[in-house]
Scaffold this motif. Structure first.
Motif, PDB file in Angstrom:
ATOM      1  N   LEU A  58       0.874  -1.037  -0.153  1.00  0.00           N
ATOM      2  CA  LEU A  58       0.098   0.030   0.032  1.00  0.00           C
ATOM      3  C   LEU A  58       1.037   1.128   0.044  1.00  0.00           C
ATOM      4  O   LEU A  58       0.553   2.318  -0.847  1.00  0.00           O
ATOM      5  N   ILE A  59       1.790   1.333   0.556  1.00  0.00           N
ATOM      6  CA  ILE A  59       2.801   2.486   0.716  1.00  0.00           C
ATOM      7  C   ILE A  59       3.616   2.713  -0.599  1.00  0.00           C
ATOM      8  O   ILE A  59       3.758   3.716  -1.264  1.00  0.00           O
ATOM      9  N   ILE A  60       3.860   1.687  -1.268  1.00  0.00           N
ATOM     10  CA  ILE A  60       4.419   1.756  -2.550  1.00  0.00           C
ATOM     11  C   ILE A  60       3.461   2.322  -3.577  1.00  0.00           C
ATOM     12  O   ILE A  60       3.730   3.135  -4.421  1.00  0.00           O
ATOM     13  N   ILE A  61       2.127   1.695  -3.348  1.00  0.00           N
ATOM     14  CA  ILE A  61       1.125   2.184  -4.326  1.00  0.00           C
ATOM     15  C   ILE A  61       0.899   3.752  -4.177  1.00  0.00           C
ATOM     16  O   ILE A  61       0.692   4.463  -4.920  1.00  0.00           O
ATOM     17  N   PHE A  62       0.792   4.268  -2.968  1.00  0.00           N
ATOM     18  CA  PHE A  62       0.684   5.701  -2.886  1.00  0.00           C
ATOM     19  C   PHE A  62       1.789   6.593  -3.065  1.00  0.00           C
ATOM     20  O   PHE A  62       1.699   7.572  -3.646  1.00  0.00           O
ATOM     21  N   ILE A  68       3.738  10.164  -9.580  1.00  0.00           N
ATOM     22  CA  ILE A  68       3.237  10.283 -10.887  1.00  0.00           C
ATOM     23  C   ILE A  68       2.542  11.657 -11.065  1.00  0.00           C
ATOM     24  O   ILE A  68       2.749  12.494 -11.905  1.00  0.00           O
ATOM     25  N   ALA A  69       1.789  12.101  -9.946  1.00  0.00           N
ATOM     26  CA  ALA A  69       1.195  13.383  -9.822  1.00  0.00           C
ATOM     27  C   ALA A  69       2.219  14.437 -10.147  1.00  0.00           C
ATOM     28  O   ALA A  69       2.188  15.704 -10.499  1.00  0.00           O
ATOM     29  N   TYR A  70       3.384  14.334  -9.301  1.00  0.00           N
ATOM     30  CA  TYR A  70       4.592  15.095  -9.162  1.00  0.00           C
ATOM     31  C   TYR A  70       5.083  15.395 -10.583  1.00  0.00           C
ATOM     32  O   TYR A  70       5.319  16.667 -11.100  1.00  0.00           O
ATOM     33  N   LYS A  71       5.359  14.342 -11.307  1.00  0.00           N
ATOM     34  CA  LYS A  71       5.787  14.380 -12.689  1.00  0.00           C
ATOM     35  C   LYS A  71       4.935  15.176 -13.802  1.00  0.00           C
ATOM     36  O   LYS A  71       5.345  15.988 -14.661  1.00  0.00           O
ATOM     37  N   ILE A  72       3.464  14.918 -13.432  1.00  0.00           N
ATOM     38  CA  ILE A  72       2.483  15.649 -14.338  1.00  0.00           C
ATOM     39  C   ILE A  72       2.640  17.155 -14.159  1.00  0.00           C
ATOM     40  O   ILE A  72       2.707  17.911 -14.992  1.00  0.00           O
ATOM     41  N   ASP A  73       2.785  17.390 -12.790  1.00  0.00           N
ATOM     42  CA  ASP A  73       2.698  18.808 -12.445  1.00  0.00           C
ATOM     43  C   ASP A  73       3.883  19.431 -12.840  1.00  0.00           C
ATOM     44  O   ASP A  73       4.175  20.608 -13.369  1.00  0.00           O
ATOM     45  N   LYS A  74       5.266  18.856 -12.883  1.00  0.00           N
ATOM     46  CA  LYS A  74       6.426  19.491 -13.406  1.00  0.00           C
ATOM     47  C   LYS A  74       6.331  19.485 -14.900  1.00  0.00           C
ATOM     48  O   LYS A  74       6.653  20.383 -15.354  1.00  0.00           O
TER      49      LYS A  74
END
Length: 126
Positions: A58-62, A68-74
C-alpha cells in the motif's frame, strides 16, 4: 544523508519485527476478515509477515501515485514556462520594432521640420 538515516531506521524496525515474529511462532490464531469470513488457524508469525507485506504494498502504491502526480505537475509547469518564455521573446521583439518605428518617425519629423521650417510647440512646456 537523510536516506541513510531512513535506511538505518527501517533496518531497526525490521529487526524488531523479526525478533517479535521469532518469539511468537507457536500460537496459532484465526483472523476474522469479514463478519462471516474467518481464516483457519495459522501461526501468528505468518499473520504479522502478511500484514507487513500488505502495508508495504500500500505504501508503494501511494508513493507511486504521488510520484506520478509530481511528474505531471512538473511537465505542466515546464510547458507553461516555455510558453511564457516564447511570449516574452515575442513581446521583446514587438517592443524593439515599435522603438525602431518611433525612431524612424522622429527622424521623419525632423526632416519635415527642416524642410518647411516648422516649429513644433510641445504641450505642457512654458
Amino acid at each position: 544523508m537523510w536516506n541513510k538515516i531512513k535506511l538505518i531506521l527501517w533496518l531497526i524496525i525490521l529487526l524488531a519485527v523479526a525478533y517479535f515474529v521469532s518469539m511468537n511462532t507457536s500460537p496459532n490464531v484465526s483472523v476474522k476478515i469479514l463478519p462471516t469470513l474467518q481464516t483457519p488457524e495459522i501461526p501468528l508469525a505468518l499473520i504479522i509477515i502478511a500484514s507487513i507485506i500488505i502495508g508495504a504494498a500500500l505504501i508503494i502504491i501511494f508513493a507511486i501515485t504521488d510520484w506520478i502526480a509530481y511528474k505531471i505537475d512538473k511537465m505542466k509547469l515546464s510547458r507553461n514556462l516555455k510558453s511564457a518564455e516564447k511570449e516574452l521573446a515575442k513581446c521583446k521583439q514587438q517592443l524593439e520594432e515599435k522603438d525602431k518605428k518611433i525612431e524612424e518617425l522622429k527622424i521623419e519629423l525632423e526632416v519635415m521640420k527642416n524642410k518647411e521650417n516648422i516649429t513644433v510647440k510641445q504641450e505642457g512646456v512654458e
